[in-house]
Design an enzyme around this catalytic site. Structure first.
Site, PDB file in Angstrom:
ATOM      1  N   ARG A 142       0.831  -1.212   0.000  1.00 44.55           N
ATOM      2  CA  ARG A 142       0.000   0.000   0.000  1.00 44.55           C
ATOM      3  C   ARG A 142       0.864   1.260   0.000  1.00 44.55           C
ATOM      4  O   ARG A 142       0.534   2.256  -0.665  1.00 44.55           O
ATOM      5  CB  ARG A 142      -0.955  -0.007   1.201  1.00 44.55           C
ATOM      6  CG  ARG A 142      -2.049   1.036   1.108  1.00 44.55           C
ATOM      7  CD  ARG A 142      -3.133   0.805   2.134  1.00 44.55           C
ATOM      8  NE  ARG A 142      -2.654   0.966   3.512  1.00 44.55           N
ATOM      9  CZ  ARG A 142      -3.412   0.806   4.592  1.00 44.55           C
ATOM     10  NH1 ARG A 142      -4.690   0.479   4.468  1.00 44.55           N
ATOM     11  NH2 ARG A 142      -2.914   0.969   5.806  1.00 44.55           N
ATOM     12  N   LYS A 158      -2.578   6.429   0.979  1.00 42.75           N
ATOM     13  CA  LYS A 158      -2.417   6.925   2.352  1.00 42.75           C
ATOM     14  C   LYS A 158      -1.448   8.110   2.375  1.00 42.75           C
ATOM     15  O   LYS A 158      -0.332   8.040   2.902  1.00 42.75           O
ATOM     16  CB  LYS A 158      -1.943   5.793   3.269  1.00 42.75           C
ATOM     17  CG  LYS A 158      -2.330   5.992   4.729  1.00 42.75           C
ATOM     18  CD  LYS A 158      -2.150   4.698   5.513  1.00 42.75           C
ATOM     19  CE  LYS A 158      -2.430   4.874   7.003  1.00 42.75           C
ATOM     20  NZ  LYS A 158      -3.832   5.187   7.289  1.00 42.75           N
TER      21      LYS A 158
END
Length: 339
Positions: A82, A185
């Site tokens: 991620r 993120k």
């Protein structure tokens, strides 16, 4: 191993200085060696791109002392992937999965005495951070980057643990643009929600739920975590949108739900559909699952389950996931990464 003299059961979710932080610098086209820094105050160039142009990405994961005494992280390979996706989107230098895991091993071992003992309900929170540290005045990506990992022993994100809270739907302010950065993120995503979350807390709601910014009709996610719901016929429903961060906790819970024989639906969810849910939860690394007892939308309030009680399905999923993390339940998925 000797433990620090800490009141483990009284830990909250806040910064605590530990033995060290790990740092690796990217310079001249390559990553350097892993350094352990004892001082949490680090120098940064005043023209660093993270300060001016938002080249900043972070992750959050947890390390547990398990029932058998092992120290293990929950699915850190997923966090590495991620962070790579975020780095790609922000034109930052990626940290390979191998380097990510190597750094994780080094920092946890150097702070092993801060890993809360099994049975306390606490864990070691791990915060990887990637920033553009090279100096740029023109709008362009940096040529130098710093990768940090800091670790902190933490208790539950919410003081009452697995206890239902009230939420409200925020429509005045948007959390993420439809084709923006909501799916990665990036640090700026969280800055976008600070003001509106403050308004919610002032109105008595610990957590805000955001809808899509294009039509303001589809539920997306909470300010800090994904939205999940359980229907009357025991379906697990969660939002699907390009503006939502792919939660590793949510991904894991969907797997557990399927193994429990539940049908899992990842799709668009209208606000009006809240009428059909018997349980609603906010899910993420920090909270695992926070049950939502009600959601206010203007003058209307949607209520879920019995007041003050955790729903049966959410409690079962929570116990199953926590059981795997602490070693009380067999890890047949290979999710726990031994340090």
């Amino acid at each position: 191993m000797a433990k620090k003299d800490i009141a483990w059961s009284e830990l909250g979710f806040s910064y605590m200085r530990t033995n060290s932080i790990a740092r690796i610098k990217f310079k001249d086209g390559k990553w350097g060696a892993i350094e352990l820094l004892n001082d949490p105050i680090v120098p940064i160039h005043v023209a660093a791109t993270c300060l001016h142009y938002g080249q900043a990405a972070f992750e959050g994961l947890k390390v547990f002392e398990m029932k058998n005494g092992d120290i293990a992280a929950f699915r850190p390979d997923e966090n590495a992937i991620r962070m790579q996706n975020t780095a790609d989107r922000l034109l930052m230098e990626c940290v390979s999965t191998e380097l990510f895991l190597e750094t994780l091993n080094v920092i946890v071992k150097d702070n092993i005495d801060f890993v809360p003992p099994y049975g306390t309900g606490a864990s070691l929170y791990v915060r990887p951070l990637l920033i553009g540290s090279g100096a740029r005045i023109g709008v362009q990506p940096a040529d130098e980057y710093d990768f940090y990992i800091l670790v902190i022993p933490v208790g539950p994100y919410y003081k009452n643990g697995l206890s239902p809270i009230d939420a409200w739907i925020q429509t005045e302010y948007d959390r993420a643009a439809p084709n923006g950065l909501g799916h990665v993120k990036a640090g700026g995503n969280y800055a976008a929600a600070l003001y509106s979350d403050k308004l919610g807390k002032k109105a008595g709601f610990p957590i805000s739920l955001y809808v899509d910014s294009r039509e303001h009709k589809y539920i997306e996610e909470f300010g800090t975590s994904n939205f999940i719901a359980i229907t009357k016929d025991k379906k697990y429903v969660t939002s699907d949108s390009h503006s939502i961060l792919p939660s590793i906790t949510n991904k894991s819970l969907m797997t557990l739900a399927k193994d429990l024989g539940m049908q899992v639906e990842r799709r668009k969810i209208t606000i009006e559909e809240l009428e059909n849910f018997v349980e609603v939860g906010s899910v993420g690394t920090a909270t695992v699952i926070t049950p939502i007892s009600s959601i206010a939308y203007g003058e209307k309030v949607y209520k879920f389950g019995e007041t003050g009680k955790v729903g049966e399905t959410l409690e079962k999923l929570y116990n199953q996931l926590q059981g795997i993390q602490y070693g009380d339940v067999e890890d047949k998925y290979g999710w726990m990464y031994k340090i």
